[in-house]
Motif scaffolding. Structure first.
Motif, mmCIF file in Angstrom:
data_model
loop_
_atom_site.group_PDB
_atom_site.id
_atom_site.type_symbol
_atom_site.label_atom_id
_atom_site.label_comp_id
_atom_site.label_asym_id
_atom_site.label_seq_id
_atom_site.Cartn_x
_atom_site.Cartn_y
_atom_site.Cartn_z
ATOM 1 N N THR A 55 0.861 -1.180 0.000
ATOM 2 C CA THR A 55 0.000 0.000 0.000
ATOM 3 C C THR A 55 0.896 1.227 0.000
ATOM 4 O OG1 THR A 55 -1.726 -1.155 1.219
ATOM 5 C CG2 THR A 55 -1.813 1.237 1.249
ATOM 6 N N VAL A 56 0.604 2.188 -0.893
ATOM 7 C CA VAL A 56 1.399 3.414 -0.947
ATOM 8 C C VAL A 56 0.485 4.624 -1.014
ATOM 9 C CG1 VAL A 56 3.397 2.331 -2.063
ATOM 10 C CG2 VAL A 56 1.661 3.418 -3.457
ATOM 11 N N ARG A 57 1.035 5.740 -0.596
ATOM 12 C CA ARG A 57 0.348 7.024 -0.680
ATOM 13 C C ARG A 57 0.982 7.795 -1.827
ATOM 14 N NH1 ARG A 57 -2.699 10.303 2.580
ATOM 15 N NH2 ARG A 57 -2.368 12.529 2.347
ATOM 16 N N GLU A 58 0.163 8.187 -2.802
ATOM 17 C CA GLU A 58 0.641 8.932 -3.954
ATOM 18 C C GLU A 58 0.008 10.319 -3.938
ATOM 19 O OE1 GLU A 58 1.336 5.123 -6.916
ATOM 20 O OE2 GLU A 58 -0.382 6.428 -7.302
ATOM 21 N N LEU A 59 0.839 11.324 -4.000
ATOM 22 C CA LEU A 59 0.394 12.714 -3.965
ATOM 23 C C LEU A 59 0.290 13.262 -5.385
ATOM 24 C CD1 LEU A 59 -0.232 15.220 -2.220
ATOM 25 C CD2 LEU A 59 2.214 15.749 -2.314
ATOM 26 N N LEU A 60 -0.863 13.795 -5.748
ATOM 27 C CA LEU A 60 -1.057 14.407 -7.061
ATOM 28 C C LEU A 60 -0.267 15.715 -7.111
ATOM 29 C CD1 LEU A 60 -2.472 14.485 -9.829
ATOM 30 C CD2 LEU A 60 -4.373 15.661 -8.696
ATOM 31 N N VAL A 61 0.642 15.825 -8.060
ATOM 32 C CA VAL A 61 1.461 17.026 -8.222
ATOM 33 C C VAL A 61 0.862 17.920 -9.301
ATOM 34 C CG1 VAL A 61 3.759 17.908 -8.851
ATOM 35 C CG2 VAL A 61 3.545 15.826 -7.443
ATOM 36 N N ASP A 62 0.469 17.320 -10.446
ATOM 37 C CA ASP A 62 -0.094 18.106 -11.540
ATOM 38 C C ASP A 62 -0.925 17.206 -12.440
ATOM 39 O OD1 ASP A 62 -0.481 20.429 -13.152
ATOM 40 O OD2 ASP A 62 1.083 19.747 -14.517
ATOM 41 N N CYS A 63 -1.999 17.758 -12.973
ATOM 42 C CA CYS A 63 -2.828 17.068 -13.955
ATOM 43 C C CYS A 63 -3.098 18.080 -15.065
ATOM 44 C CB CYS A 63 -4.128 16.576 -13.317
ATOM 45 S SG CYS A 63 -5.130 15.578 -14.423
ATOM 46 N N ASP A 64 -2.346 17.967 -16.162
ATOM 47 C CA ASP A 64 -2.383 18.923 -17.261
ATOM 48 C C ASP A 64 -3.239 18.351 -18.393
ATOM 49 O OD1 ASP A 64 -1.832 20.463 -19.566
ATOM 50 O OD2 ASP A 64 0.196 20.914 -18.861
ATOM 51 N N GLU A 65 -4.477 18.809 -18.494
ATOM 52 C CA GLU A 65 -5.419 18.320 -19.506
ATOM 53 C C GLU A 65 -4.917 18.598 -20.922
ATOM 54 O OE1 GLU A 65 -8.391 16.701 -19.122
ATOM 55 O OE2 GLU A 65 -8.289 16.666 -16.942
ATOM 56 N N THR A 66 -4.323 19.766 -21.146
ATOM 57 C CA THR A 66 -3.872 20.159 -22.482
ATOM 58 C C THR A 66 -2.761 19.236 -22.980
ATOM 59 O OG1 THR A 66 -4.438 22.447 -21.996
ATOM 60 C CG2 THR A 66 -2.960 22.064 -23.865
ATOM 61 N N ARG A 67 -1.805 18.937 -22.131
ATOM 62 C CA ARG A 67 -0.683 18.075 -22.515
ATOM 63 C C ARG A 67 -0.958 16.600 -22.244
ATOM 64 N NH1 ARG A 67 1.625 22.724 -20.660
ATOM 65 N NH2 ARG A 67 3.066 23.724 -22.068
ATOM 66 N N ARG A 68 -2.113 16.308 -21.647
ATOM 67 C CA ARG A 68 -2.461 14.936 -21.236
ATOM 68 C C ARG A 68 -1.308 14.337 -20.433
ATOM 69 N NH1 ARG A 68 -4.971 12.999 -26.965
ATOM 70 N NH2 ARG A 68 -7.051 13.798 -26.658
ATOM 71 N N ARG A 69 -0.949 15.063 -19.385
ATOM 72 C CA ARG A 69 0.198 14.668 -18.551
ATOM 73 C C ARG A 69 -0.195 14.757 -17.084
ATOM 74 N NH1 ARG A 69 4.727 17.427 -16.268
ATOM 75 N NH2 ARG A 69 6.530 16.060 -16.150
ATOM 76 N N LEU A 70 0.060 13.677 -16.362
ATOM 77 C CA LEU A 70 -0.219 13.618 -14.933
ATOM 78 C C LEU A 70 1.095 13.361 -14.199
ATOM 79 C CD1 LEU A 70 -3.149 12.318 -13.082
ATOM 80 C CD2 LEU A 70 -1.025 11.167 -12.511
#
Length: 143
Positions: A55-70
């Motif tokens: 089990t790990v905790r993952e922190l969302l840093v960025d979700c860029d819809e235009t570049r389709r990059r998470l």
């Protein structure tokens, strides 16, 4: 720092793959079912339960819809540094590539992370290919 790169060809439209990647709380149902058993959102993070018991905790840093990059980071006692980016790139209308890069320390954990990414890629290919197939419904029988 070890850098692991995966360039994964997928038999699914980029828009459908991006939709699954960007759904941060649905790894276990949309992107890598079977490899990930559960995902729970906790503010800007997700708690991910893997099939191997980790089990790990993952922190969302960025979700860029235009570049389709998470971009996300893992917070762990075993890992001193872990940052990852996932980018979806169209390859025609019905295919795409998912470029996944993970930078991790200590170096000794890189082979484990690499193996996990390979397993995730297999689960991803299977799940996304199944969803990309047109569904056929049997005609109702006439009595």
């Amino acid at each position: 720092m070890a850098s692991i790169h995966k360039d994964i060809s997928l038999e699914a439209p980029a828009s459908a793959v991006w939709d699954a990647v960007a759904d941060f709380g649905a790894l276990h149902t949309r992107l890598v079912p079977g490899f990930v058993l559960d995902t729970k959102l906790d503010g800007e993070a997700r708690i991910v339960s893997f099939a191997n018991g980790t089990t790990v905790r993952e922190l969302l840093v960025d979700c860029d819809e235009t570049r389709r990059r998470l971009v996300y980071a893992v917070i762990s006692e075993r890992i001193t540094q872990h940052s990852a980016s996932v980018q979806v790139i169209a390859d025609g209308e019905a295919k795409c590539r998912l470029v996944w890069t993970v930078d991790v320390l200590p170096h000794a954990i890189a082979p484990y992370i690499d193996g996990q990414m390979e397993q995730a890629a297999l689960a991803m290919r299977k799940a996304l290919a199944e969803r990309a197939q047109p569904r056929t419904h049997a005609a109702p029988s006439v009595v």
